[in-house]
Design a protein around this motif. Sequence first.
Motif, PDB file in Angstrom:
ATOM      1  N   SER A 203       0.881  -1.204   0.046  1.00 35.68           N
ATOM      2  CA  SER A 203       0.135  -0.088  -0.056  1.00 35.68           C
ATOM      3  C   SER A 203       0.854   1.200   0.066  1.00 35.68           C
ATOM      4  N   GLY A 204       2.187   1.072   0.161  1.00 34.83           N
ATOM      5  CA  GLY A 204       3.171   2.252   0.233  1.00 34.83           C
ATOM      6  C   GLY A 204       2.740   3.344   1.330  1.00 34.83           C
ATOM      7  N   GLY A 205       2.108   2.917   2.404  1.00 34.59           N
ATOM      8  CA  GLY A 205       1.801   3.900   3.588  1.00 34.59           C
ATOM      9  C   GLY A 205       0.607   4.426   3.809  1.00 34.59           C
ATOM     10  N   LYS A 206      -0.364   3.875   2.698  1.00 33.85           N
ATOM     11  CA  LYS A 206      -1.646   4.232   2.618  1.00 33.85           C
ATOM     12  C   LYS A 206      -2.649   3.859   3.925  1.00 33.85           C
ATOM     13  N   VAL A 207      -2.015   2.607   4.434  1.00 31.66           N
ATOM     14  CA  VAL A 207      -2.659   2.068   5.598  1.00 31.66           C
ATOM     15  C   VAL A 207      -1.130   1.587   6.610  1.00 31.66           C
ATOM     16  N   ARG A 208      -1.804   1.364   7.681  1.00 30.07           N
ATOM     17  CA  ARG A 208      -0.627   0.953   8.743  1.00 30.07           C
ATOM     18  C   ARG A 208      -1.263  -0.515   9.365  1.00 30.07           C
ATOM     19  N   GLY A 209      -0.063  -1.429   9.231  1.00 32.59           N
ATOM     20  CA  GLY A 209      -0.348  -2.858   9.730  1.00 32.59           C
ATOM     21  C   GLY A 209      -0.080  -2.795  11.383  1.00 32.59           C
ATOM     22  N   ILE A 210      -0.751  -3.817  11.826  1.00 30.57           N
ATOM     23  CA  ILE A 210      -0.900  -4.158  13.202  1.00 30.57           C
ATOM     24  C   ILE A 210      -0.545  -5.701  13.511  1.00 30.57           C
ATOM     25  N   GLU A 211       0.433  -6.057  13.988  1.00 31.42           N
ATOM     26  CA  GLU A 211       0.484  -7.508  14.013  1.00 31.42           C
ATOM     27  C   GLU A 211      -0.444  -8.108  15.284  1.00 31.42           C
ATOM     28  N   PHE A 212      -0.709  -9.427  15.151  1.00 29.34           N
ATOM     29  CA  PHE A 212      -1.238  -9.938  16.288  1.00 29.34           C
ATOM     30  C   PHE A 212      -0.891 -11.468  16.384  1.00 29.34           C
ATOM     31  N   PRO A 213      -0.831 -12.051  17.652  1.00 25.90           N
ATOM     32  CA  PRO A 213      -0.279 -13.290  17.943  1.00 25.90           C
ATOM     33  C   PRO A 213      -1.139 -14.391  17.134  1.00 25.90           C
ATOM     34  N   GLU A 214      -2.294 -14.233  16.958  1.00 29.75           N
ATOM     35  CA  GLU A 214      -3.086 -15.418  16.243  1.00 29.75           C
ATOM     36  C   GLU A 214      -2.812 -15.575  14.991  1.00 29.75           C
ATOM     37  N   ALA A 215      -2.381 -14.606  14.448  1.00 33.41           N
ATOM     38  CA  ALA A 215      -1.718 -14.790  12.924  1.00 33.41           C
ATOM     39  C   ALA A 215      -0.885 -15.786  12.539  1.00 33.41           C
ATOM     40  N   GLY A 216      -0.193 -16.201  13.587  1.00 30.15           N
ATOM     41  CA  GLY A 216       0.671 -17.264  13.398  1.00 30.15           C
ATOM     42  C   GLY A 216      -0.072 -18.896  13.213  1.00 30.15           C
ATOM     43  N   GLN A 217      -1.250 -18.787  13.606  1.00 31.85           N
ATOM     44  CA  GLN A 217      -2.224 -19.965  13.572  1.00 31.85           C
ATOM     45  C   GLN A 217      -2.872 -19.742  12.442  1.00 31.85           C
ATOM     46  N   ALA A 218      -2.855 -18.770  11.471  1.00 26.91           N
ATOM     47  CA  ALA A 218      -3.622 -18.888  10.113  1.00 26.91           C
ATOM     48  C   ALA A 218      -2.514 -18.637   8.950  1.00 26.91           C
ATOM     49  N   ILE A 219      -1.387 -19.095   8.899  1.00 22.41           N
ATOM     50  CA  ILE A 219      -0.669 -18.755   8.057  1.00 22.41           C
ATOM     51  C   ILE A 219      -0.742 -19.600   6.776  1.00 22.41           C
ATOM     52  N   ASN A 220      -1.012 -18.806   5.563  1.00 21.92           N
ATOM     53  CA  ASN A 220      -1.280 -19.537   4.194  1.00 21.92           C
ATOM     54  C   ASN A 220      -0.051 -20.012   3.278  1.00 21.92           C
ATOM     55  N   ASP A 221       0.019 -21.288   2.900  1.00 21.16           N
ATOM     56  CA  ASP A 221       1.119 -21.443   2.090  1.00 21.16           C
ATOM     57  C   ASP A 221       0.530 -21.235   0.845  1.00 21.16           C
ATOM     58  N   TYR A 222       1.486 -20.810  -0.182  1.00 21.39           N
ATOM     59  CA  TYR A 222       1.182 -20.659  -1.540  1.00 21.39           C
ATOM     60  C   TYR A 222       1.648 -21.591  -2.357  1.00 21.39           C
ATOM     61  N   PRO A 223       1.039 -22.247  -3.143  1.00 23.41           N
ATOM     62  CA  PRO A 223       1.550 -23.381  -4.239  1.00 23.41           C
ATOM     63  C   PRO A 223       1.299 -22.703  -5.611  1.00 23.41           C
ATOM     64  N   ILE A 224       2.224 -23.397  -6.438  1.00 23.02           N
ATOM     65  CA  ILE A 224       2.273 -23.199  -7.814  1.00 23.02           C
ATOM     66  C   ILE A 224       2.594 -24.134  -8.875  1.00 23.02           C
ATOM     67  N   ALA A 225       1.877 -24.132  -9.779  1.00 25.01           N
ATOM     68  CA  ALA A 225       1.870 -25.496 -10.787  1.00 25.01           C
ATOM     69  C   ALA A 225       1.752 -25.054 -11.941  1.00 25.01           C
ATOM     70  N   THR A 226       2.239 -25.786 -12.950  1.00 23.06           N
ATOM     71  CA  THR A 226       2.001 -25.894 -14.301  1.00 23.06           C
ATOM     72  C   THR A 226       0.644 -26.637 -14.668  1.00 23.06           C
ATOM     73  N   LEU A 227      -0.074 -25.904 -15.549  1.00 24.48           N
ATOM     74  CA  LEU A 227      -1.308 -26.677 -15.894  1.00 24.48           C
ATOM     75  C   LEU A 227      -1.261 -27.967 -16.819  1.00 24.48           C
ATOM     76  N   ALA A 228      -2.007 -28.712 -16.819  1.00 28.04           N
ATOM     77  CA  ALA A 228      -1.670 -30.028 -17.577  1.00 28.04           C
ATOM     78  C   ALA A 228      -1.732 -29.731 -18.968  1.00 28.04           C
ATOM     79  N   ASP A 229      -2.752 -29.029 -19.363  1.00 28.72           N
ATOM     80  CA  ASP A 229      -2.857 -28.670 -21.046  1.00 28.72           C
ATOM     81  C   ASP A 229      -2.566 -27.214 -21.248  1.00 28.72           C
ATOM     82  N   ALA A 230      -1.400 -27.050 -20.745  1.00 31.38           N
ATOM     83  CA  ALA A 230      -0.814 -25.586 -20.856  1.00 31.38           C
ATOM     84  C   ALA A 230      -0.360 -25.278 -22.324  1.00 31.38           C
ATOM     85  N   PRO A 231      -0.987 -24.555 -23.007  1.00 32.43           N
ATOM     86  CA  PRO A 231      -0.680 -24.451 -24.252  1.00 32.43           C
ATOM     87  C   PRO A 231       0.863 -24.020 -24.455  1.00 32.43           C
TER      88      PRO A 231
END
Length: 260
Positions: A203-231
């Motif tokens: 956001s480049g400073g448009k918003v401010r972020g506040i950390e909180f402990p419970e965020a550690g229990q909701a971390i998202n893994d990001y997977p990437i893959a090529t598609l089977a019929d990729a042109p």
Amino acid sequence: MSRWAIALPVALALAGLSGCGSGESATSTASGSASAAAKELTVFAAASLTGTFTELGEAFEAAHPGTTVKFNFGSSATLAQQITQGAPADVFAAASPATMKTVTDASLAASPATFVRNRLQIAVPADNPAKVDELKDLTDPEVKVALCAEQVPCGAAAVKALDAAGLQVKPVTLEQDVKATLTKVELGEVDAALVYKTDVIASGGKVRGIEFPEAGQAINDYPIATLADAPAGDTARQFVDLVLSQQGKDVLTKAGFEAP
């Protein structure tokens, strides 16, 4: 200009040099022009990857002259649905394993690789008019809160974090992706939102972020893959290799993503 428009003058020039025996040369020239024609790579990626993948796409184009990378950024759930409904794409980068599973269960993608992780922060306007300091402040009925819809990864993560804290929040709006959720804070339409740390940084400073402990229990893994019929099969694999490379890691971690 079409590849045929490029090949035709070359073929005519060869015909002038070789006379009636130029047919084979003209065919060969047209074939060579076809192979040199610009390739297009289509990448479907989670909205939270907009900045980093745009940067990586530009680097990929520079390293592969003649290749154009086109992105479709949005909610991972929506992108997965589009792929299963037949939308043409070469690469899918999702913000959660659950949304990637929709595609792999349909046998539409190769085995995915987790390339980064992301965690939530409370995003508030720079001047924080509602004086939000911690997660429980979002339960105040006077505080207007925006959340991602539960079916999209940032919404599912928000539910996990709030459950971990034993809190219930009544949002004034549920958005379809994290960028739309953050925009509500940037425009001052809400007092706070749960979004990814990377979006707060972007956001480049448009918003401010506040950390909180419970965020550690909701971390998202990001997977990437090529598609089977990729042109663009080989090109798709090369783009995934870039994302997984040290160069890709440097771009992603600079934006606030975490190593898996």
